[in-house]
Scaffold this motif. Structure first.
Motif, PDB file in Angstrom:
ATOM      1  N   GLY A   1     -16.609  21.287  48.388  1.00 29.27           N
ATOM      2  CA  GLY A   1     -17.821  22.075  48.164  1.00 29.27           C
ATOM      3  C   GLY A   1     -19.015  21.564  48.939  1.00 29.27           C
ATOM      4  N   ALA A   2     -19.230  20.258  48.913  1.00 24.86           N
ATOM      5  CA  ALA A   2     -20.363  19.660  49.626  1.00 24.86           C
ATOM      6  C   ALA A   2     -20.213  19.822  51.134  1.00 24.86           C
ATOM      7  N   VAL A   3     -18.990  19.679  51.614  1.00 20.94           N
ATOM      8  CA  VAL A   3     -18.732  19.830  53.055  1.00 20.94           C
ATOM      9  C   VAL A   3     -18.978  21.271  53.483  1.00 20.94           C
ATOM     10  N   ALA A   4     -18.523  22.223  52.674  1.00 19.65           N
ATOM     11  CA  ALA A   4     -18.731  23.639  52.983  1.00 19.65           C
ATOM     12  C   ALA A   4     -20.220  23.982  52.991  1.00 19.65           C
ATOM     13  N   LEU A   5     -20.971  23.449  52.017  1.00 19.51           N
ATOM     14  CA  LEU A   5     -22.409  23.713  51.955  1.00 19.51           C
ATOM     15  C   LEU A   5     -23.113  23.158  53.193  1.00 19.51           C
ATOM     16  N   GLY A   6     -22.779  21.946  53.576  1.00 19.48           N
ATOM     17  CA  GLY A   6     -23.383  21.357  54.775  1.00 19.48           C
ATOM     18  C   GLY A   6     -23.100  22.177  56.024  1.00 19.48           C
TER      19      GLY A   6
ATOM     20  N   VAL B   1     -32.050  28.976  50.754  1.00 20.48           N
ATOM     21  CA  VAL B   1     -30.829  29.506  50.159  1.00 20.48           C
ATOM     22  C   VAL B   1     -31.117  30.229  48.849  1.00 20.48           C
ATOM     23  N   THR B   2     -30.193  31.097  48.497  1.00 17.25           N
ATOM     24  CA  THR B   2     -30.173  31.739  47.190  1.00 17.25           C
ATOM     25  C   THR B   2     -28.901  31.276  46.507  1.00 17.25           C
ATOM     26  N   VAL B   3     -29.024  30.747  45.287  1.00 12.91           N
ATOM     27  CA  VAL B   3     -27.859  30.279  44.548  1.00 12.91           C
ATOM     28  C   VAL B   3     -27.479  31.324  43.507  1.00 12.91           C
ATOM     29  N   VAL B   4     -26.197  31.683  43.504  1.00 16.48           N
ATOM     30  CA  VAL B   4     -25.658  32.646  42.550  1.00 16.48           C
ATOM     31  C   VAL B   4     -24.532  31.963  41.796  1.00 16.48           C
ATOM     32  N   ASP B   5     -24.571  32.022  40.474  1.00 18.95           N
ATOM     33  CA  ASP B   5     -23.508  31.420  39.673  1.00 18.95           C
ATOM     34  C   ASP B   5     -22.374  32.412  39.466  1.00 18.95           C
ATOM     35  N   ARG B   6     -21.168  31.853  39.375  1.00 22.46           N
ATOM     36  CA  ARG B   6     -19.980  32.669  39.130  1.00 22.46           C
ATOM     37  C   ARG B   6     -20.079  33.300  37.747  1.00 22.46           C
ATOM     38  N   THR B   7     -19.543  34.508  37.624  1.00 26.41           N
ATOM     39  CA  THR B   7     -19.448  35.151  36.324  1.00 26.41           C
ATOM     40  C   THR B   7     -18.450  34.380  35.477  1.00 26.41           C
ATOM     41  N   SER B   8     -18.791  34.118  34.249  1.00 22.76           N
ATOM     42  CA  SER B   8     -17.943  33.322  33.362  1.00 22.76           C
ATOM     43  C   SER B   8     -16.543  33.915  33.249  1.00 22.76           C
TER      44      SER B   8
ATOM     45  N   PRO C   1     -24.709  22.857  37.126  1.00 21.21           N
ATOM     46  CA  PRO C   1     -25.705  23.294  38.109  1.00 21.21           C
ATOM     47  C   PRO C   1     -25.442  22.683  39.485  1.00 21.21           C
ATOM     48  N   LEU C   2     -25.994  23.319  40.481  1.00 18.91           N
ATOM     49  CA  LEU C   2     -25.802  22.905  41.864  1.00 18.91           C
ATOM     50  C   LEU C   2     -27.120  22.433  42.450  1.00 18.91           C
ATOM     51  N   ALA C   3     -27.112  21.251  43.052  1.00 23.21           N
ATOM     52  CA  ALA C   3     -28.301  20.725  43.727  1.00 23.21           C
ATOM     53  C   ALA C   3     -28.221  21.117  45.198  1.00 23.21           C
ATOM     54  N   VAL C   4     -29.229  21.830  45.671  1.00 28.82           N
ATOM     55  CA  VAL C   4     -29.303  22.252  47.064  1.00 28.82           C
ATOM     56  C   VAL C   4     -30.360  21.396  47.750  1.00 28.82           C
ATOM     57  N   PRO C   5     -30.101  20.935  48.979  1.00 30.75           N
ATOM     58  CA  PRO C   5     -31.089  20.101  49.678  1.00 30.75           C
ATOM     59  C   PRO C   5     -32.474  20.750  49.704  1.00 30.75           C
ATOM     60  N   ALA C   6     -33.487  19.937  49.483  1.00 31.73           N
ATOM     61  CA  ALA C   6     -34.872  20.429  49.463  1.00 31.73           C
ATOM     62  C   ALA C   6     -35.217  21.116  50.766  1.00 31.73           C
ATOM     63  N   GLY C   7     -35.886  22.228  50.643  1.00 24.19           N
ATOM     64  CA  GLY C   7     -36.339  22.959  51.816  1.00 24.19           C
ATOM     65  C   GLY C   7     -35.299  23.884  52.420  1.00 24.19           C
TER      66      GLY C   7
ATOM     67  N   ASP D   1     -30.170  31.199  62.580  1.00 22.51           N
ATOM     68  CA  ASP D   1     -31.449  31.623  62.014  1.00 22.51           C
ATOM     69  C   ASP D   1     -31.247  32.752  61.013  1.00 22.51           C
ATOM     70  N   THR D   2     -30.442  32.462  59.999  1.00 23.65           N
ATOM     71  CA  THR D   2     -30.096  33.469  59.003  1.00 23.65           C
ATOM     72  C   THR D   2     -30.135  32.892  57.589  1.00 23.65           C
ATOM     73  N   ALA D   3     -30.012  33.746  56.614  1.00 25.43           N
ATOM     74  CA  ALA D   3     -30.057  33.348  55.206  1.00 25.43           C
ATOM     75  C   ALA D   3     -28.695  32.868  54.725  1.00 25.43           C
ATOM     76  N   VAL D   4     -28.734  32.060  53.644  1.00 23.35           N
ATOM     77  CA  VAL D   4     -27.513  31.554  53.029  1.00 23.35           C
ATOM     78  C   VAL D   4     -27.503  31.932  51.551  1.00 23.35           C
ATOM     79  N   VAL D   5     -26.375  32.457  51.111  1.00 24.15           N
ATOM     80  CA  VAL D   5     -26.142  32.690  49.687  1.00 24.15           C
ATOM     81  C   VAL D   5     -25.072  31.699  49.263  1.00 24.15           C
ATOM     82  N   VAL D   6     -25.399  30.864  48.277  1.00 23.11           N
ATOM     83  CA  VAL D   6     -24.471  29.859  47.777  1.00 23.11           C
ATOM     84  C   VAL D   6     -23.865  30.380  46.485  1.00 23.11           C
ATOM     85  N   LEU D   7     -22.538  30.558  46.490  1.00 25.17           N
ATOM     86  CA  LEU D   7     -21.832  30.957  45.278  1.00 25.17           C
ATOM     87  C   LEU D   7     -21.400  29.680  44.568  1.00 25.17           C
ATOM     88  N   ASN D   8     -22.040  29.379  43.450  1.00 24.36           N
ATOM     89  CA  ASN D   8     -21.777  28.155  42.699  1.00 24.36           C
ATOM     90  C   ASN D   8     -20.533  28.346  41.833  1.00 24.36           C
TER      91      ASN D   8
END
Length: 112
Positions: free
Chosen positions: A13-18, A49-56, A40-46, A28-35
């Protein structure tokens, strides 16, 4: 244009996020992170990204494919995969293999 990255609890997960953040900076585009993590997921400051949690209760592969269907702006899916033994190289993980075969967008598979 958007990059979707699936982030799991294991080391992939961390490797994919990086990789997704680096690709987004280059494009130069946006990132959507599917958690897909249990917590919870910690995203590097700055990071833009938009973080979206999986549906239970939804399996990882289904959650990613559902998100791809819901977000029509996604142009690239980034997933992490584990290194495999010589015998294991014939097979990817079930979820990774399914996403590579079923995703309607290009998939960047990043090894840990």
């Amino acid at each position: 244009m958007t990059i979707l990255v699936a982030v799991t609890d294991d080391g992939t997960g961390a490797v994919a996020l990086g990789a997704a953040l680096a690709e987004a900076a280059w494009r130069d585009t946006a990132v959507v992170v599917l958690n897909l993590r249990a917590g919870p997921l910690a995203v590097p400051a700055g990071a833009p990204v938009t973080v979206v949690d999986r549906t239970s209760g939804v399996e990882d592969g289904d959650a990613v494919l559902e998100r791809l269907e819901a977000d029509t702006d996604v142009d690239l899916l980034v997933i992490g995969v584990r290194r495999r033994s010589p015998v294991g190289k014939a097979f990817l993980g079930d979820v990774a293999q399914r996403l590579l075969l079923e995703a309607e967008v290009p998939v960047l598979a990043v090894k840990t």
